[in-house]
Design a protein around this motif. Structure first.
Motif, PDB file in Angstrom:
ATOM      1  N   GLU A  58       0.815  -1.218   0.000  1.00 56.02           N
ATOM      2  CA  GLU A  58       0.000   0.000   0.000  1.00 56.02           C
ATOM      3  C   GLU A  58       0.848   1.268   0.000  1.00 56.02           C
ATOM      4  OE1 GLU A  58      -0.743  -2.592   2.003  1.00 56.02           O
ATOM      5  OE2 GLU A  58      -2.517  -3.239   0.867  1.00 56.02           O
ATOM      6  N   GLY A  59       2.181   1.103   0.077  1.00 59.97           N
ATOM      7  CA  GLY A  59       3.066   2.258   0.034  1.00 59.97           C
ATOM      8  C   GLY A  59       3.429   2.823   1.389  1.00 59.97           C
ATOM      9  N   GLN A  60       2.949   2.232   2.485  1.00 61.35           N
ATOM     10  CA  GLN A  60       3.270   2.728   3.826  1.00 61.35           C
ATOM     11  C   GLN A  60       4.676   2.262   4.227  1.00 61.35           C
ATOM     12  OE1 GLN A  60      -0.048   1.015   5.980  1.00 61.35           O
ATOM     13  NE2 GLN A  60      -1.199   2.934   5.872  1.00 61.35           N
ATOM     14  N   VAL A  61       5.454   3.213   4.786  1.00 60.45           N
ATOM     15  CA  VAL A  61       6.838   2.936   5.165  1.00 60.45           C
ATOM     16  C   VAL A  61       6.966   2.945   6.684  1.00 60.45           C
ATOM     17  CG1 VAL A  61       9.212   3.798   5.082  1.00 60.45           C
ATOM     18  CG2 VAL A  61       7.771   3.906   3.036  1.00 60.45           C
ATOM     19  N   SER A  62       7.612   1.907   7.210  1.00 61.08           N
ATOM     20  CA  SER A  62       7.884   1.834   8.655  1.00 61.08           C
ATOM     21  C   SER A  62       9.237   1.158   8.848  1.00 61.08           C
ATOM     22  CB  SER A  62       6.797   1.050   9.388  1.00 61.08           C
ATOM     23  OG  SER A  62       5.556   1.723   9.334  1.00 61.08           O
ATOM     24  N   TYR A  63       9.765   1.297  10.061  1.00 63.99           N
ATOM     25  CA  TYR A  63      11.047   0.676  10.405  1.00 63.99           C
ATOM     26  C   TYR A  63      10.819  -0.385  11.483  1.00 63.99           C
ATOM     27  CZ  TYR A  63      13.408   4.197   7.650  1.00 63.99           C
ATOM     28  OH  TYR A  63      13.828   4.978   6.608  1.00 63.99           O
ATOM     29  N   TYR A  64      11.434  -1.556  11.255  1.00 64.78           N
ATOM     30  CA  TYR A  64      11.244  -2.701  12.135  1.00 64.78           C
ATOM     31  C   TYR A  64      12.597  -3.294  12.514  1.00 64.78           C
ATOM     32  CZ  TYR A  64       6.517  -2.501  10.156  1.00 64.78           C
ATOM     33  OH  TYR A  64       5.270  -2.077   9.738  1.00 64.78           O
ATOM     34  N   THR A  65      12.584  -4.083  13.569  1.00 66.68           N
ATOM     35  CA  THR A  65      13.737  -4.924  13.859  1.00 66.68           C
ATOM     36  C   THR A  65      13.751  -6.043  12.823  1.00 66.68           C
ATOM     37  OG1 THR A  65      12.463  -6.328  15.349  1.00 66.68           O
ATOM     38  CG2 THR A  65      13.574  -4.410  16.321  1.00 66.68           C
ATOM     39  N   PRO A  66      14.884  -6.729  12.630  1.00 67.52           N
ATOM     40  CA  PRO A  66      14.920  -7.790  11.617  1.00 67.52           C
ATOM     41  C   PRO A  66      13.880  -8.877  11.812  1.00 67.52           C
ATOM     42  CG  PRO A  66      17.150  -7.187  12.251  1.00 67.52           C
ATOM     43  CD  PRO A  66      16.230  -6.451  13.181  1.00 67.52           C
ATOM     44  N   ASP A  67      13.358  -9.059  13.037  1.00 69.00           N
ATOM     45  CA  ASP A  67      12.332 -10.087  13.249  1.00 69.00           C
ATOM     46  C   ASP A  67      10.912  -9.527  13.172  1.00 69.00           C
ATOM     47  OD1 ASP A  67      12.361  -8.586  15.520  1.00 69.00           O
ATOM     48  OD2 ASP A  67      12.637 -10.258  16.915  1.00 69.00           O
ATOM     49  N   GLY A  68      10.763  -8.250  12.754  1.00 67.73           N
ATOM     50  CA  GLY A  68       9.422  -7.716  12.501  1.00 67.73           C
ATOM     51  C   GLY A  68       8.822  -6.878  13.602  1.00 67.73           C
ATOM     52  N   LYS A  69       9.555  -6.533  14.650  1.00 65.61           N
ATOM     53  CA  LYS A  69       9.030  -5.689  15.715  1.00 65.61           C
ATOM     54  C   LYS A  69       9.142  -4.224  15.312  1.00 65.61           C
ATOM     55  CE  LYS A  69       9.721  -4.551  20.599  1.00 65.61           C
ATOM     56  NZ  LYS A  69      10.564  -4.801  21.813  1.00 65.61           N
ATOM     57  N   ASN A  70       8.035  -3.488  15.452  1.00 69.74           N
ATOM     58  CA  ASN A  70       8.023  -2.085  15.064  1.00 69.74           C
ATOM     59  C   ASN A  70       8.929  -1.275  15.992  1.00 69.74           C
ATOM     60  OD1 ASN A  70       7.310   0.597  14.325  1.00 69.74           O
ATOM     61  ND2 ASN A  70       5.304  -0.138  13.632  1.00 69.74           N
ATOM     62  N   LEU A  71       9.850  -0.511  15.407  1.00 72.26           N
ATOM     63  CA  LEU A  71      10.787   0.256  16.222  1.00 72.26           C
ATOM     64  C   LEU A  71      10.149   1.489  16.851  1.00 72.26           C
ATOM     65  CD1 LEU A  71      14.146   0.206  14.232  1.00 72.26           C
ATOM     66  CD2 LEU A  71      13.745  -0.681  16.505  1.00 72.26           C
ATOM     67  N   HIS A  72       9.148   2.032  16.207  1.00 66.05           N
ATOM     68  CA  HIS A  72       8.529   3.227  16.754  1.00 66.05           C
ATOM     69  C   HIS A  72       7.522   2.877  17.837  1.00 66.05           C
ATOM     70  CE1 HIS A  72       9.392   6.395  13.418  1.00 66.05           C
ATOM     71  NE2 HIS A  72      10.344   6.309  14.313  1.00 66.05           N
TER      72      HIS A  72
END
Length: 465
Positions: free
Chosen positions: A282-296
């Motif tokens: 959908e074009g949404q950008v987020s940052y995660y840990t390599p295992d998929g945990k949201n950093l924010h």
């Protein structure tokens, strides 16, 4: 017969049958030397001096150079007439032929006039064209901070070419021809590459990125990515390290701009944090840990990208203007006037206006009974009004010193059900992790970026060792 004088023999013997004599002083012995002996010694010294002269001659010959002819060499003088160009004509020709390319970036407070001054555009014909031509005059309304602009001029400031990146796909170009200036829009041939860099903190984050040739925009992004875990105002220590992979956009081999951070690893006080960027379908950008945990977290720790804490949360502080002891129910962030203030989380504008000693104030209402307050603002974001919904990281206002303030800063309060909490210590809830339907795609994307980080981190450690 008179008795003989006592004999003297310091060695206890009498060599050669010579009679013993009294000891004489050193001076007496010197004076008593035979003149013939002194003459022999003098002749010996002169013999040594004379025998050394050939050796000095050999040394001198080698000092000059082997096989060097030391006889007189004939010298002749040759006079040749050389025609010199006229100085004024030479300088005029050099100046007319010399052109310069100057590259710059649009700044936040730039106008068309300030840009032309920095780019050394001084001829009136070009200035009038950029201001009045229907195609060229649109340039003034399309100036955006951070975008690249280049100009080719003569030494006297005459514009030959101008190129401006209007968006990600187009370049606006002005060029001089025999018939005058012409403006046109060109398709840009942008190419995006991944750049890998590493650095060590010695004084500050920006000091480290500058030393490693990393753009400030990337430093700001990293501070935002890790802001939920690292307080970049107070937590950085000498010896902290980081590696980062980010986008760099080129046009015809020239760097146009830096893009987004793709992955980063930051070691702060011995603890390492990793982040990878993921853009879902959908074009949404987020940052995660390599295992998929949201950093924010659901809340940003600070509403400013980067600043200095000038006053912390306190229940008993001496007010710098009123000179009375009173509670300071928030945190003050010192920053230049005009610095953008971001919403730390999604919310609704509950108040926008002037309030007592806080000057220009914004109050946002968030979920779970949380509200935030922003004081001493110089102005509000355009169109901001009560009841308006804002998203996390939206700019809602700008740092100022309205109300009772001794200098430019942001007063920031964090309240839970109306009770003030220390914004730097309150526990912030985590955001939603990666959606399960994107998990497989994210894992493939994350593995590639994590491998690049490990490679660069291992190389960096080997260099340090």
């Amino acid at each position: 017969m008179q008795p003989s004088e006592p004999s003297y023999n310091p060695n206890g013997n009498n060599p050669g049958g010579l009679p013993n004599t009294k000891p004489r002083s050193f001076k007496q012995r010197i004076l008593a030397q035979n003149p013939a002996t002194q003459l022999r010694k003098l002749r010996l010294r002169w013999l040594l001096v004379l025998s050394s002269i050939p050796l000095f001659g050999i040394y001198t010959a080698f000092g000059i150079a082997p096989q060097t002819i030391t006889q007189d060499i004939p010298i002749s003088t040759v006079i040749e007439q050389v025609a010199l160009p006229q100085l004024d004509e030479a300088l005029s020709t050099a100046q007319n032929d010399e052109t310069f390319w100057q590259a710059d970036q649009v700044r936040r407070d730039d106008t068309l006039a300030s840009l032309m001054t920095r780019l050394n555009i001084r001829n009136q014909e070009a200035i009038d064209f950029l201001r009045r031509d229907p195609d060229a005059s649109a340039l003034a309304s399309q100036l955006r901070p951070g975008r690249s602009i280049q100009a080719q001029t003569t030494d006297s400031g005459e514009l030959l070419q101008l190129q401006y990146q209007t968006d990600n796909k187009s370049i606006f170009k002005v060029e001089r021809s025999d018939s005058g200036y012409q403006a046109k829009m060109l398709d840009a041939s942008f190419v995006t590459h991944s750049v890998l860099k590493s650095a060590e903190i010695k004084s500050s984050l920006f000091g480290a990125t500058d030393a490693a040739g990393i753009p400030d925009q990337i430093a700001i992004q990293m501070a935002d990515i890790f802001s939920s875990y690292i307080d970049f105002h107070t937590d950085l220590r000498r010896g902290d390290r980081f590696v980062v992979v980010y986008e760099a956009v080129y046009n015809n081999g020239e760097l146009v701009r830096t893009g987004q951070v793709l992955a980063a690893e930051f070691t702060n006080q011995g603890k390492t944090y990793n982040a990878v960027m993921y853009r879902n379908p959908e074009g949404q950008v987020s940052y995660y840990t390599p295992d998929g945990k949201n950093l924010h977290k659901s809340f940003l720790r600070s509403p400013l990208e980067f600043s200095r804490i000038s006053s912390g949360f306190s229940l008993g502080r001496l007010h710098p203007i009123l000179n009375t002891i009173r509670a300071h129910k928030g945190t003050d962030f010192a920053a230049p006037i005009g610095t953008g203030v971001k919403a730390p989380a999604d919310g609704t504008v509950a108040f926008v206006g002037v309030q007592n000693g806080y000057g220009n104030v914004i109050i946002l209402q968030h979920q779970n009974g949380i509200s935030t307050k922003y004081g001493h603002l110089s102005r509000f974001a355009q169109g901001l009004h009560k009841g308006m919904k804002v998203s996390q990281s939206d700019v809602i206002g700008y740092v100022g010193m309205t109300g009772l303030a001794t200098g430019p800063h942001l007063h920031y309060e964090f309240m839970v059900n109306g009770e003030n909490r220390d914004p730097l210590k309150v526990a912030l809830p985590s955001a939603i992790p990666i959606d399960q339907k994107y998990k497989a795609d994210f894992s493939t994307h994350s593995a590639n970026l994590a491998a690049q980080l490990r490679l660069l981190s291992a190389s960096n450690m080997a260099a340090l060792e």
